[in-house]
Design an enzyme around this catalytic site. Structure first.
Site, PDB file in Angstrom:
ATOM      1  N   HIS A 115       0.791  -1.226   0.000  1.00 58.50           N
ATOM      2  CA  HIS A 115       0.000   0.000   0.000  1.00 58.50           C
ATOM      3  C   HIS A 115       0.828   1.283   0.000  1.00 58.50           C
ATOM      4  CE1 HIS A 115      -3.526   2.324   0.195  1.00 58.50           C
ATOM      5  NE2 HIS A 115      -4.235   1.596   1.012  1.00 58.50           N
TER       6      HIS A 115
ATOM      7  N   TYR B 261     -14.705   5.635   8.761  1.00 57.48           N
ATOM      8  CA  TYR B 261     -13.704   6.116   7.803  1.00 57.48           C
ATOM      9  C   TYR B 261     -14.135   5.720   6.397  1.00 57.48           C
ATOM     10  CZ  TYR B 261      -8.973   6.569   5.693  1.00 57.48           C
ATOM     11  OH  TYR B 261      -7.900   6.926   4.926  1.00 57.48           O
TER      12      TYR B 261
END
Length: 775
Positions: free
Chosen positions: A470, A585
């Site tokens: 990531h 989120y």
């Protein structure tokens, strides 16, 4: 010794008969080919740098202007500002040749002035974000300001075809919000999560922070925002990713799945074709022939992250990792049954075609030599704790075969995993879909090289997926690559037997087996990482839900943003599952700005919580619920727009926190902010970023999306993708060790919530139609 001699291009010796020279023509040819390739890439980079440096202008316009000035000068026409005469005063002669050169200098001066004016004008125009907030639904009209803005931007950005990095110099910097605005938005976001007493306490902490150390911290951020290209991205990459010491597997890396339509069942053929088109995409990036993603066909997104898709690795460190990008790679690495191979991807100055790559892959599959002791679990080092891996790397991979083989993997374009098990999409058996996601997310803990930018994973039945590190980029960039590969593979096709297409003129270079020196201490270190990986993957509870009663078609008929629609359903599902609201989120991009990455959309709002309560209130009417739902979705869409426009909350608070740590200033407010876990972490997987996919022609040529592990120990990670008009995929993850979470139960709550929202709209439409008939 034979291996060492074969690596020498030439040798010489002095004998009684004179000089004895030996050379290997093949190796010398490879050296020559490598040099030619390197110089071609340098020349291409130079051309691209010139093109991007003068964009939105073009060199041809300079040649045209020069020709006009030469004709005008020798025709007796006065050049504006006397530029030619001024140039002649500094040139050594006034002969015709020097007059032509003076015209060139004048043309260059005029041309550069116009170019820089156009670049800064475009940059100023791209700072305007008002277009994002204007409705584009049926019957809506854009303001005259936005229409004029769009017209000018369209002219500046569309008259010369842009390359991948053409807009980088024209993208504005991410704006730094005022502390007061961030505090106001933050307090609004936490209000539905706190009772009156706790809210008053947090409000007091926020006011104290704003009036005291926030002033000093903000000054440093102002300086950083002026000095750097993006005041967030470098710190975000370092402190959120590279300084993390926990395993990348499950905690950081994410995965993506195959299309619903599998084009072939031959593992070697599928692997060869997908590898080939990944390399074609790499070539498009290197030559900057890939068109940048542009919203509404005119507003560019930052392309900075594309540079690191290939030839990139995350190198472990004791305290912090490093992201290393190599300028070129002529090979990929492949693992199969614990064995590792180096596979060259080009020969005789060209990229190998899919049929040739299939021969290489088949050689690996047919290799009967088993893995060495401990080699099967070697990749577990990349799945364990980062500090442990860093110590092992420094101690056991600094010389000999270990050093050479490790560098071969780290310098590869990407890593390929040929799995010896069957997995993939099965519409009739949801449990196989769950297993598919788990295999891509973590495998068996030792069959993925998690440090690489991405791993391609191939099943024995031809299914494919990827696992992505990531740090280097966010999911939309990997999604762009995947869309290109999926569509190109479909267009290219396979032969009648399912094998890769292409002519095999000569045998391609054979894959080379990588060798390791696995000592007893190294084997013990591998087992330690493997134990950590096993404990981590056994705790993953993953459920992939394929929801087919309706999709984007129905949601759009409701005149509601599909993303806001799903986020409201998730809020309702979580409240029913946990009996409370939580900090939620949702990832939003900030790539409208230079080097932008993500911002947080706080999906749990006062409006969404009011609507959820109304859905559980038996006394609430359909009209009340619908009004609250519309308000909640509009509030969510506004929050998403604010995040994209650089008016988010969390990245600003994150940077204030980093500065406070540098200055060793303690803040009770910032501690309060970062101690609250994200119990519901969500993300929408992008679909249709390009115009390549024709879903009407190939409705099943879409991916089922991808997912990630849970962020909080007692929370859920939810990724979703809206596929076509009547399908939505949800990837729900949690931890088995948590007694209050269950991915299967939460997936059922999502189904129930989506059904309830549809019934709400249907009942509301019946009531509205009944009122119209009564009138």
């Amino acid at each position: 010794m034979a291996e060492a001699h074969s690596a020498v291009a030439f040798s010489f010796a002095i004998t009684h008969d004179g000089w004895d020279v030996n050379f290997d023509r093949e190796v010398l040819y490879l050296v020559w080919e490598s040099g030619i390739r390197s110089w071609k890439k340098r020349l291409a980079r130079f051309r691209n740098s010139v093109h991007n440096g003068v964009y939105p202008g073009h060199l041809q316009s300079l040649y045209f202007l020069w020709t006009v000035l030469v004709a005008a000068h020798f025709g007796g026409v006065n050049i504006p500002f006397g530029l030619v005469q001024k140039a002649l005063t500094v040139l050594p002669s006034t002969s015709p040749m020097w007059q032509v050169i003076a015209c060139l200098l004048a043309a260059l001066t005029m041309w550069l002035s116009v170019i820089f004016f156009m670049r800064y004008l475009l940059k100023l125009l791209l700072m305007y974000k008002g277009w994002m907030y204007e409705s584009r639904g049926p019957g809506s009209r854009l303001s005259m300001k936005t229409v004029l803005w769009a017209s000018v931007v369209k002219v500046l950005s569309g008259w010369n075809k842009p390359r991948l990095y053409s807009f980088q110099g024209s993208l504005p910097r991410l704006p730094l919000p005022a502390v007061r605005d961030t505090m106001r938005r933050y307090l609004l976001s936490v209000r539905p999560l706190l009772d009156d007493e706790n809210y008053a306490r947090v409000e007091r902490l926020a006011q104290e922070f704003e009036q005291t150390i926030a002033v000093k911290l903000q000054r440093y951020l102002v300086l950083k925002s002026w000095w750097s290209s993006n005041y967030v991205s470098d710190w975000w990459e370092e402190y959120v990713y590279l300084r993390g010491r926990s395993p990348l597997m499950v905690n950081s890396n994410f995965y993506g799945t195959d299309t619903l339509l599998r084009p072939t069942g031959v593992q070697a053929a599928r692997a060869a074709t997908v590898i080939y088109f990944c390399l074609k995409f790499r070539r498009l990036i290197e030559r900057q022939e890939l068109e940048p993603i542009m919203l509404q066909g005119m507003v560019p997104l930052c392309s900075w992250q594309y540079e690191r898709i290939f030839n990139t690795v995350r190198v472990p460190g004791v305290e912090t990792d490093r992201l290393v990008h190599y300028s070129d790679a002529t090979h990929v690495t492949v693992s199969h049954r614990g064995r590792f191979y180096k596979m060259l991807i080009s020969a005789r100055g060209r990229l190998l075609n899919p049929a040739e790559i299939q021969l290489q892959i088949q050689q690996i599959l047919d290799d009967a030599v088993p893995a060495e002791e401990g080699e099967v679990r070697l990749a577990a080092l990349t799945a364990g704790e980062r500090t442990h891996w860093a110590h092992v790397r420094q101690t056991h991979f600094n010389r000999g075969h270990n050093r050479t083989s490790l560098h071969c993997i780290e310098r590869a374009a990407f890593h390929v995993c040929l799995d010896d098990i069957e997995y993939g999409f099965d519409e009739a058996d949801s449990s196989k879909l769950d297993q598919y996601g788990r295999i891509l997310l973590h495998g068996n803990g030792a069959d993925r090289w998690f440090d690489k930018s991405f791993n391609l994973c191939f099943s024995t039945n031809g299914s494919v997926g990827f696992n992505t590190e990531h740090t280097w980029a966010d999911a939309p960039v990997m999604g762009h690559l995947w869309e290109y590969v999926i569509w190109s593979e479909l267009e290219y096709g396979y032969d009648a037997a399912g094998n890769a297409r292409g002519a095999v003129e000569a045998a391609p270079p054979a894959p080379a087996r990588l060798r390791w020196e696995l000592s007893a201490p190294l084997l013990a270190a591998i087992d330690q990482s493997y134990a950590v990986a096993q404990a981590l993957l056994r705790d993953v509870d993953l459920r992939i839900l394929m929801y087919t009663p309706y999709g984007k078609g129905f949601m759009k008929s409701c005149r509601v943003s599909p993303d806001a629609y799903i986020q409201m359903a998730l809020q309702l599902a979580y409240y029913r599952d946990a009996g409370r609201f939580c900090l939620t989120y949702e990832a939003s991009m900030t790539r409208l700005f230079r080097e932008g990455r993500t911002e947080t959309v706080r999906s749990c709002t006062l409006e969404s919580s009011a609507w959820v309560r109304s859905m559980l209130d038996e006394n609430a009417t359909v009209e009340q619920r619908m009004n609250l739902f519309v308000k909640a979705t509009r509030r969510h869409q506004l929050g998403y727009q604010d995040a994209m426009a650089g008016r988010g909350i969390d990245r600003h608070l994150f940077c204030l926190y980093v500065v406070s740590k540098y200055l060793e200033l303690e803040s009770p407010f910032l501690q309060e902010v970062f101690n609250e876990p994200w119990r519901l972490s969500t993300s929408q997987t992008p679909l249709g970023q390009t115009n390549l996919l024709d879903l009407k022609k190939y409705p099943k040529c879409v991916s089922a999306g991808g997912g990630f592990g849970p962020v909080a120990d007692d929370g859920y990670g939810v990724s979703y993708i809206i596929v076509g008009e009547d399908t939505i995929f949800f990837h729900v993850s949690s931890k088995i060790s948590c007694p209050i979470t269950s991915s299967s139960n939460f997936a059922k709550q999502i189904e129930r919530s989506l059904q309830d929202v549809r019934e709400l709209f249907n009942e509301y439409n019946k009531l509205r139609n009944g009122v119209k008939k009564a009138k």
